[in-house]
Scaffold this active site. Structure first.
Site, PDB file in Angstrom:
ATOM      1  N   GLU B 147       1.154  -1.369   0.091  1.00  0.00           N
ATOM      2  CA  GLU B 147      -0.206   0.079   0.123  1.00  0.00           C
ATOM      3  C   GLU B 147       1.034   1.564  -0.426  1.00  0.00           C
ATOM      4  O   GLU B 147       0.299   2.357  -0.467  1.00  0.00           O
ATOM      5  CB  GLU B 147      -0.813   0.004   0.998  1.00  0.00           C
ATOM      6  CG  GLU B 147      -1.922  -1.064   1.417  1.00  0.00           C
ATOM      7  CD  GLU B 147      -2.814  -0.850   2.485  1.00  0.00           C
ATOM      8  OE1 GLU B 147      -2.764  -1.694   3.405  1.00  0.00           O
ATOM      9  OE2 GLU B 147      -3.877  -0.827   2.183  1.00  0.00           O
ATOM     10  N   GLU B 169      -4.221  -9.389   2.915  1.00  0.00           N
ATOM     11  CA  GLU B 169      -5.003  -9.338   4.808  1.00  0.00           C
ATOM     12  C   GLU B 169      -6.322  -9.828   4.768  1.00  0.00           C
ATOM     13  O   GLU B 169      -6.502 -10.689   5.879  1.00  0.00           O
ATOM     14  CB  GLU B 169      -5.484  -7.810   4.745  1.00  0.00           C
ATOM     15  CG  GLU B 169      -3.976  -6.464   5.143  1.00  0.00           C
ATOM     16  CD  GLU B 169      -3.827  -6.128   4.299  1.00  0.00           C
ATOM     17  OE1 GLU B 169      -3.337  -7.019   2.947  1.00  0.00           O
ATOM     18  OE2 GLU B 169      -2.534  -5.459   4.802  1.00  0.00           O
TER      19      GLU B 169
END
Lengths: 559, 559
Positions: B147, B169
């Site tokens: 990210e 995740e």
């Protein structure tokens, strides 16, 4: 309500008809219809609460949805619809608080989702169907009651000491107005944000001229003139409608459905629930015959008209699975049938965009695909020999989180390799909640791909061509197919349902946001969060203690 | 970390400087800077976890934020910044899981918010500051690591067997990538949604050419060429920068702050925490002197330059209150000082939009106001005699959920009635996360009001005029003032903090959505919901059991 389900609750049936309504009265006077809410206090869908003060539960909203659908299909002559209350002293107190208080988290979320979809459908009727909704507020109009009014295009309110609009959820219940209210305040009615803030924190609401000045309603009138003026406004709007004043509607005959153990059957749609694998396999059957030749013939077919039949079946199936099959997190989308025939139906729909009924059928399909998009279930499309993913049905592939298409054929089978086709219907007929077609949202990186595909209408694309065109995700061949598809389904079913819901909501709607997408994204996600927070739903949360005389006790930490 | 706070935890201090960095190495080579992440395993901000594999916690991110700020202000010569890892075998494993597992809900949410803001600031530096960020991925790049790379404008990755990008995740932790990853996949990089779906559910990630084809990275190169090529790409971008190659930066000297019981003091900003009433009163002091005469004089003033001084103070104060004062849910915004001088500073900033330093100051103010907007605290502005809500400071009124302005003066006081003024800085200098100015977002219903106000630059508007212009919410007079303001503050402090957070997030951002607003709305709200769900954070939730050898156990119901 005769089937037990995995929710441990009686099955919820979304099918109804006017003869069975308990909470709504429909009156039609030429081009103007009136939907009067008159909720039966002891008519709750579940035991344990009374629907006082015209408050509603899912059962009330199922009837409203049915009424809205019927006005569209059965009443081409109706150009405007007034929503009002059938009670003397109250418009609507909103969603029933005791019902919310005793509901599971999933029930709350699902209830809000369905009510949101119905209100979005009301706005769509006003905007695209020539059937404009107005609200005649003839008594206190609170919470979900005001949110229903907000979904109309003109709110006329009685100017008396008693009648107010309000959103008391935050001060009274520690939750949000859950049906688009906050979003519609600032993004539809463009109420100034500081006024919206004051309004949304003021239990007693706003009445009279201030409600007009602030943009909360469009007009206040003396109580004695309310009906006359509402009727006049509705008549004005109906006069602008492009719906045919003298056409006949088609009757929405009872939807045939059988549930036999884990198989749900409708005309043209079958669903098999596989509990062991946590998935439902949904197969849409292509049409059995060539399409009718013209709009009169569509009319004559009524609910038998294949596109309408699949819209009705899928609509009911989605609602059924969402509500009654919570543990089935993965929907596997398949089709079977004659691709040429599907394409012929698409040509028919594309040719008659000016016909009111063809338009209604298209808009219904649009709403059904949108329901699929926001269903918080994983969607996988499987493109096998014998399938007919063409045009309208190709939207199922485009709505899927992922698709698998067999490259070639199964060894030893006589069936030819599967193909998919785009039709004119993929280029604007079925926009998503974000306002884009599924193709445009898919190809944000390469919008030219959409234009390329426009030049290939009707062309059968095999796995290689479909993959090159970007229409499908993976194209295993005969040798890899079983393992790859099986493992993908198993993996999906094993992940956390919550994480998938959040992930899918984030990946499905690339591109711009609209009022509608903001409701499903920003507003709904925050509400779902609040619906988990002890300040609302804990033993001393405001939603739980409401009506007990106690006030909610709050953890004061801001998150 | 020397003060106890209401969180029961040591106070978190967001102030740092390169000499104290433990986790980042900054190297500057002419126009190209390199930020190398080299996390010290035992350097966690809190005890109880080790920062293995270049995983990070808030302490690591505080340093990153500081480094980004300093590159902007202290290094005008830097036109491109390479983010990479200082470790041999790992780029970054993302946010530390044990840290998340042991954190409170509020800490998780706050941590994600701050990391999001830092990454949004990185994108702003690339887009508006002439300082373009690139990522050189020299080892596995997972979760928050990827990210971070996604927040840069060019990702070059080593093409070896070891280096992948991944968002594990969902499959591993049952939470979302919490720092904009999903949104940036589909809305920044326009990765096709089905590929994004596969990628985000595949623990092992994607490497090599597929990562390029899918748009996950921009370029893969042999490991041996990685540094050379990254440097070349950075140099190309730096060459296009409009930053002055030979100017001197200004040193971000240590920010002076004193915390004395419940009073926090900075130059030009004071905050008094009133625990009994659950609010913090924040007063921004206007400038003491006339503005410097030109850009050289701005430069000479350095961090003493009034607009920069208030930006730094407000920035630190917001972060401090968010993190260390969770129970203070209402921030009351005030100003005090000479309105003419504030206006003169605004003229100076408006005149020198081409100057790199004036631009940096404006962009910093923009970011600070945006931080205020997403702070999940109620914001009330109070406009009293002696205040100076002019232009840049008027943004505080426009950012507030509600404002109260005294109509007239207090009886017996010698002070004149308060006025507010718009300046050129209200019309584009400080857009919100939704891309609109606060004025434009306020007047969605009547955009002509914005144009009207453009013709009234510098005009002092008293309460009547300000209310007519729509700039303030309520204008009580002397007689009503005390009661009305007091009751409004009391009422606000009594509501559920969660409901207010959701309500404010829904009302503050009328109008369009952007990548940034989607991150704070759709993505963050879903993540916050998931951060409350047992599947993630319950005793057997995936986030809690991670690393224990157990797998998470999930309630399979879809919501």
């Amino acid at each position: 309500m005769d089937h037990a389900t995995t929710t441990g609750q009686p099955l919820v049936d979304f099918r109804t008809e006017p003869a069975r309504y308990r909470h709504w009265k429909v009156a039609i006077d030429g081009p103007v219809a009136t939907l009067a809410m008159d909720v039966k206090e002891d008519g709750g869908l579940r035991p344990g609460y009374e629907l006082k003060l015209n408050s509603y539960d899912l059962g009330v909203d199922i009837e409203l949805y049915d009424a809205v659908q019927r006005l569209r299909f059965e009443h081409p002559e109706v150009g405007a619809v007034i929503i009002t209350s059938g009670k003397e002293r109250i418009f609507c107190a909103g969603a029933n608080i005791r019902m919310l208080g005793q509901s599971s988290h999933a029930w709350k979320v699902n209830f809000c989702k369905f009510t949101n979809e119905t209100r979005n459908g009301i706005e769509e009727a006003s905007a695209e169907s020539g059937q404009c909704y107005l609200a005649m507020v003839n008594g206190p109009c609170a919470g979900g009651g005001y949110e229903l009014a907000l979904a109309t295009e003109w709110i006329v309110m009685a100017d008396d000491g008693n009648t107010t609009v309000s959103l008391p959820e935050v001060p009274l219940l520690a939750v949000l107005p859950g049906t688009g209210g906050l979003t519609r305040l600032v993004d539809k009615r463009h109420v100034r944000r500081d006024r919206a803030d004051f309004f949304s924190t003021t239990e007693e609401g706003v009445k009279g001229q201030r409600a007009v000045t602030w943009g909360l309603v469009d007009e206040v009138v003396p109580r004695t003139k309310l009906e006359e003026i509402a009727k006049a406004r509705a008549t004005e709007r109906a006069a602008k409608s492009d719906r045919p004043r003298h056409a006949n509607g088609i009757a929405l005959t009872p939807l045939e459905r059988t549930i036999d153990a884990d198989t749900i059957r409708y005309p043209f749609v079958t669903c098999v629930v596989d509990r062991a694998r946590g998935l439902a396999e949904i197969t849409v059957q292509g049409p059995q015959t060539a399409p009718p030749s013209d709009t009169a013939a569509i009319q004559a077919e009524g609910t038998g008209f294949w596109p309408l039949a699949i819209a009705r079946a899928l609509d009911d199936l989605i609602l059924h699975l969402r509500t009654n099959e919570e543990e089935i997190g993965l929907w596997v989308l398949k089709t079977a049938g004659d691709a040429d025939r599907v394409e012929a139906y698409d040509r028919l729909l594309a040719e008659h965009t000016g016909d009111w009924l063809a338009r209604e059928v298209r808009l219904y399909l649009k709403r059904v695909f949108k329901r699929l998009d926001v269903s918080s279930r994983s969607l996988f499309a499987i493109v096998e020999p014998g399938s007919c993913f063409v045009g309208t049905l190709l939207e199922l592939v485009l709505a899927a989180d992922r698709s698998y298409m067999l490259d070639g054929t199964f060894e030893g089978s006589g069936s030819p390799a599967p193909t998919v086709r785009v039709t004119a219907m993929n280029f604007g007929a079925y926009p998503m909640v974000n306002g884009l077609t599924r193709l445009a949202s898919r190809f944000l990186a390469e919008p030219a791909r959409v234009d390329d595909l426009k030049r290939r209408l009707g062309e059968p694309l095999d796995a290689t061509a479909a993959a090159e065109a970007g229409l499908v995700t993976f194209t295993p061949d005969d040798i890899d197919w079983d393992d790859e598809v099986r493992l993908a389904l198993e993996a999906r079913a094993a992940f956390s349902p919550d994480a998938l819901t959040g992930m899918e909501a984030s990946l499905r709607f690339g591109g711009p946001e609209t009022l509608e997408s903001k409701i499903f994204a920003r507003l709904t996600a925050w509400q779902n969060w609040i619906f988990q927070r002890p300040n609302a739903v804990g033993p001393k949360g405001a939603l739980q203690v409401y009506g007990s005389g106690q006030r909610g006790e709050f953890d004061r930490r801001r998150v």
